[in-house]
Design a protein around this motif. Structure first.
Motif, mmCIF file in Angstrom:
data_model
loop_
_atom_site.group_PDB
_atom_site.id
_atom_site.type_symbol
_atom_site.label_atom_id
_atom_site.label_comp_id
_atom_site.label_asym_id
_atom_site.label_seq_id
_atom_site.Cartn_x
_atom_site.Cartn_y
_atom_site.Cartn_z
ATOM 1 N N TYR A 101 -11.740 -3.781 -6.275
ATOM 2 C CA TYR A 101 -11.351 -3.162 -5.003
ATOM 3 C C TYR A 101 -10.346 -2.024 -5.227
ATOM 4 O O TYR A 101 -10.345 -1.037 -4.494
ATOM 5 N N GLU A 214 -12.371 -12.048 -1.667
ATOM 6 C CA GLU A 214 -11.903 -10.676 -1.539
ATOM 7 C C GLU A 214 -10.501 -10.677 -0.960
ATOM 8 O O GLU A 214 -10.079 -11.653 -0.328
ATOM 9 N N ILE A 218 -8.193 -5.056 2.606
ATOM 10 C CA ILE A 218 -9.021 -4.218 1.746
ATOM 11 C C ILE A 218 -8.322 -2.868 1.547
ATOM 12 O O ILE A 218 -7.918 -2.225 2.515
#
Length: 482
Positions: A101, A214, A218
């Motif tokens: 990421y 995740e 983000i």
């Protein structure tokens, strides 16, 4: 294997009222830190990432940010810690997942031949692609080092990794101690990531080590949002004309400058804020504003700056809050997002004016810097003016930044059942600068052992060793504010 020996002297102080001559009685206890280290490896993203060249913002491209910022995060082992927990394996695996990421942090910083601006080159096929990671094992416990809760921070230099290649945006050194605790030495190139972004990144590593697929936030690049215009030049190159000098800063001799940690107790801060409020018709001041004025004046006195020279206080003011007529930065943005709020005074004025007037000026200066017009003008000015990184202020400038709200000591960054109890800036690169001072929350060791530190602040500042006693005297004078 490589082996490094560090000899460390700890001092214990006796403090007498400042009306008397301050006597220093030193007791010495010698500790030896022996580190066994492997050769560093490059940790790469766990999945395929793009090959690209990414531009940075105008703020990112400031010369003052072309520095590796090194911090040491101290994790204490719990009484019920799992002896099979392998911090090296767990951390590297989580780091690899997070880099999918945050893949720009696995690239290299390059300088454009066209305009000299820095960019991030991401080439997954290059041999040097990835984040340098160094494993170390210590021969002692963290408690024998007081969890790095000491006035002198030199030991922190040995718990971070400073590679010869300075183009890596991110480096790590993880050191495991005999007690089962460990330290994470994180080095982040300030041009690519600010303090908020570094905290966000570390939190993401912990989240993925706990099983998340995740990060909860983000990351967002979008550096084009903070690029200035070359058609506007609203601010002058330097707000100072007659820079003050200190007799302790002489480039012709070897001046020993060290970073110290001073503990400001919660009661000291409360009394200071109350006294300032009374003098300003009940106008309230934040802890940061109150201490900023006091620290600025105390450093000027400790450095014995010449009276007719100018001194500047530079506060780093964030723009992540919503500003009128300014498009807010997206959640997950991890680039630099602060502007400088500068206040210039002659040294004699700083010494002679009542402290409450100085703090009021600081509050007003900070408020102006929190407007969209000031933010835009600052970015335009930096786009037009090339800064001189090598210019030395000689102690005339005090740069203050606050880490108390970054979350470095929160439960969200506790790793493998180990509690994070302290975080310190390693005295190297940017954090060794004479100008830089940092406010952090009191660490968890203080919270447990010293009730007076409840609501207190740890102040990290760099000073010539000869100026430190006077600065210490100034800080202790806070005890006598009624």
């Amino acid at each position: 294997m490589q082996q490094y020996i560090l000899r460390k002297i700890y001092s214990f102080k006796y403090i007498l009222p400042i009306f008397l001559i301050i006597l220093f009685h030193m007791a010495f206890a010698e500790e030896t830190l022996n580190l066994q280290m492997k050769n560093f490896v490059l940790v790469k993203p766990s999945k395929s990432t793009p090959s690209c060249i990414l531009s940075l913002s105008t703020i990112d491209n400031r010369d003052i940010y072309n520095n590796l910022c090194q911090t040491v995060h101290v994790y204490r082992s719990s009484p019920t810690h799992d002896s099979s927990f392998d911090i090296f394996h767990v951390f590297k695996e989580a780091l690899s997942k997070v880099l999918f990421y945050y893949y720009p942090l696995a690239g290299k910083l390059v300088e454009s031949a066209d305009d000299g601006k820095r960019k991030v080159h991401c080439n997954p096929n290059a041999k040097n692609y990835g984040v340098p990671f160094l494993e170390a094992t210590a021969n002692c416990t963290l408690s024998s080092l007081h969890y790095l809760d000491n006035t002198d921070l030199e030991i922190a230099k040995y718990l971070v990794f400073d590679p010869q290649d300075k183009s890596y945006p991110l480096v790590f050194k993880v050191t495991r101690f005999l007690c089962g605790g460990f330290t994470i030495g994180m080095g982040v190139l300030h041009a690519v990531c600010d303090g908020f972004g570094a905290s966000q990144f570390l939190k993401s590593i912990v989240e993925l080590s706990r099983g998340r697929t995740e990060p909860s936030g983000i990351p967002v690049w979008e550096r084009e949002r903070l690029v200035g215009s070359i058609t506007k030049q609203p601010f002058p190159k330097s707000p100072m004309n007659n820079i003050a000098f200190s007799p302790f800063i002489d480039e012709t001799s070897n001046i020993v400058i060290k970073k110290y940690c001073f503990k400001v107790e919660g009661e000291m801060i409360r009394n200071l804020k109350l006294s300032l409020m009374k003098e300003n018709e009940n106008l309230g001041f934040t802890t940061f504003e109150s201490l900023a004025g006091f620290v600025w004046r105390s450093r000027a006195r400790a450095l014995k700056l010449n009276n007719n020279g100018e001194t500047m206080l530079s506060l780093l003011v964030g723009m992540r809050r919503n500003l009128k007529d300014f498009e807010p930065l997206p959640k997950g943005y991890y680039g630099n997002s602060c502007v400088d709020a500068n206040l210039v005074m002659k040294v004699n004025e700083l010494n002679e004016r009542p402290l409450h007037e100085i703090v009021k000026l600081i509050k007003e200066t900070k408020n102006v810097a929190s407007t969209s017009e000031y933010v835009k003008n600052s970015i335009d000015s930096w786009e037009n003016h090339k800064e001189n990184l090598k210019m030395k202020s000689g102690g005339a400038v005090t740069v203050l930044t606050e880490w108390r709200h970054l979350g470095f000591l929160s439960e969200s960054v506790e790793l493998g059942g180990n509690e994070v109890v302290n975080v310190v800036p390693a005295p190297c690169n940017l954090f060794a600068s004479l100008d830089m001072s940092i406010f952090t929350s009191s660490n968890k060791i203080d919270d447990e052992n010293d009730p007076l530190m409840k609501g207190g602040v740890n102040l990290f500042t760099s000073l010539p060793v000869d100026a430190m006693p006077r600065f210490k005297e100034e800080i202790e004078s806070l005890r006598f504010i009624s």
